[in-house]
Write an enzyme that holds these catalytic residues in place. Sequence first.
Site, PDB file in Angstrom:
ATOM      1  CE  LYS A   1      -4.239  -1.448  -9.498  1.00  0.00           C
ATOM      2  NZ  LYS A   1      -4.788  -2.802  -9.370  1.00  0.00           N
TER       3      LYS A   1
ATOM      4  NE  ARG B   1      -4.687  -9.125  -4.197  1.00  0.00           N
ATOM      5  CZ  ARG B   1      -4.518  -8.337  -5.259  1.00  0.00           C
ATOM      6  NH1 ARG B   1      -3.309  -7.945  -5.606  1.00  0.00           N
ATOM      7  NH2 ARG B   1      -5.544  -7.940  -5.974  1.00  0.00           N
TER       8      ARG B   1
ATOM      9  CE1 TYR C   1      29.169   8.071  -6.604  1.00  0.00           C
ATOM     10  CE2 TYR C   1      27.128   8.017  -7.868  1.00  0.00           C
ATOM     11  CZ  TYR C   1      27.956   8.624  -6.928  1.00  0.00           C
ATOM     12  OH  TYR C   1      27.549   9.773  -6.318  1.00  0.00           O
TER      13      TYR C   1
ATOM     14  CG  MET D   1      19.507  10.339  -5.873  1.00  0.00           C
ATOM     15  SD  MET D   1      19.879  11.154  -4.310  1.00  0.00           S
ATOM     16  CE  MET D   1      20.562   9.824  -3.342  1.00  0.00           C
TER      17      MET D   1
HETATM   18  C1  PLP Z   1      -5.193  -3.219 -10.641  1.00  0.00           C
HETATM   19  C2  PLP Z   1      -6.438  -3.972 -10.776  1.00  0.00           C
HETATM   20  C3  PLP Z   1      -7.055  -4.107 -12.035  1.00  0.00           C
HETATM   21  C4  PLP Z   1      -6.431  -3.596 -13.314  1.00  0.00           C
HETATM   22  O1  PLP Z   1      -5.370  -4.448 -13.694  1.00  0.00           O
HETATM   23  P1  PLP Z   1      -4.672  -4.265 -15.115  1.00  0.00           P
HETATM   24  O2  PLP Z   1      -3.836  -5.477 -15.242  1.00  0.00           O
HETATM   25  O3  PLP Z   1      -3.860  -3.023 -15.027  1.00  0.00           O
HETATM   26  O4  PLP Z   1      -5.742  -4.168 -16.123  1.00  0.00           O
HETATM   27  C5  PLP Z   1      -8.276  -4.748 -12.090  1.00  0.00           C
HETATM   28  N1  PLP Z   1      -8.844  -5.250 -10.974  1.00  0.00           N
HETATM   29  C6  PLP Z   1      -8.280  -5.156  -9.758  1.00  0.00           C
HETATM   30  C7  PLP Z   1      -8.968  -5.726  -8.571  1.00  0.00           C
HETATM   31  C8  PLP Z   1      -7.053  -4.532  -9.616  1.00  0.00           C
HETATM   32  O5  PLP Z   1      -6.498  -4.438  -8.410  1.00  0.00           O
END
Ligand code: PLP
Length: 385
Positions: free
Chosen positions: A41, A139, A279, A327
């Site tokens: 992701k 969540r 800055y 920046m």
């Molecule tokens: C992001 C995520 C993971 C991976 O988490 P890590 O700590 O990077 O291993 C696993 N399961 C779910 C549902 C996630 O959202």
Amino acid sequence: MIRQTVARVDLAALKSNYRAIADRLSADRAARTPGVIAVVKANAYGHGAGQVARALEDAGADLLACADIEEGAALRHAGVRANILVFGALSVSDLDGLFDCQLTPTISTPGAAHAVQAAAEKYKTRVRYHLKIDTGMNRLGFRFDNLKRTLPALFASENLDLEAVYTHFATADDPESPLFNEQRLRFERARADIATMNHGTGEGPRDVSSFSSSYVHAANSAALLRDSRVWYDRVRPGLLLYGVVPPPLAATLSLTPIMTLVSRVVAVKGVRTDEGVGYGLKFTAEQPTTIAIVPAGYADGLDLRLAGRGSVLIRGRRAPIVGSVNMDMLMADVTGLDVSPGDEVVIIGPQGDDRIDVREMAAQIGTIPYEILCRIGSRIERVYA
Ligand SMILES: *Cc1c(COP(=O)(O)O)cnc(C)c1O
């Protein structure tokens, strides 16, 4: 044409990290080796989702996970053929992407169940989904203590097939927290509850593992490192794949960080005693000082808080980041080093005998390695080797 500041991504190291994880899973359990869900992701934690996902497929990954349908579509467009699980909540408007791109949704609310069922009916097809149980993170997910009320409607959905059941730990990286074990036990109970819901077939109670031949997963990187009891049928490492161990856990696997963030000195400047730099003149030279200008700043994802806290490596030595992170530039104190324009600067990674790792950088500025990796800017080219 390519900018001086680039992120080098070592795909061979990625594959070797994947194999190190897979080897670990097979070493600890003689009977049945859990599989992996490779988490890519957020543009593969900033490393570039398409390239990373295809390298993971090469290494043997048969199931990848992303945050939303749009990320799944991007993976398909990059040529990914493996199965793709979408972790996040589904918004009703973009469900077409599930079908167009052959993605596997997570169903974590009754509303999502309803929407995916309706869409599957419209497409005259069946959808295999992963069911998410909330065991204490509060969540996404169906509450663990209410499943007998909430799940029957889902299980009665004509066009939906349960592929897997999962949960997510809120405190896997905190060895002191009792919630981790509590979540594990709640998940066990949830699985037992699900097993007694007969999926409307009229048969007797079945174990969840044979429930529509569904399987079970729970462990992110921290949970994977910490407790083999939560490996179940698959584990879901993200950060470990990229060669970083979630703090404060110790590295018990042989992993290599796959990203090196490098730049070059574009100018070197002498500063006199008592003069300020940058800055707000937040740094004042207490002696004649040499400053190297590095063309990377907060627009590239480098945190302002690195000024006065972090360092970069130049000529194999640590050069403190001084003044303020701008920046497009930062300044490093290279007094006493023989530095010239064009010299390599390492912002993350090794140079000479030293290394700046993202865990160290995260600790300096009060954040987590995840945030540092994900924030590396889109202006920075990823160069794959
Ligand atoms: C992001 C995520 C993971 C991976 O988490 P890590 O700590 O990077 O291993 C696993 N399961 C779910 C549902 C996630 O959202």
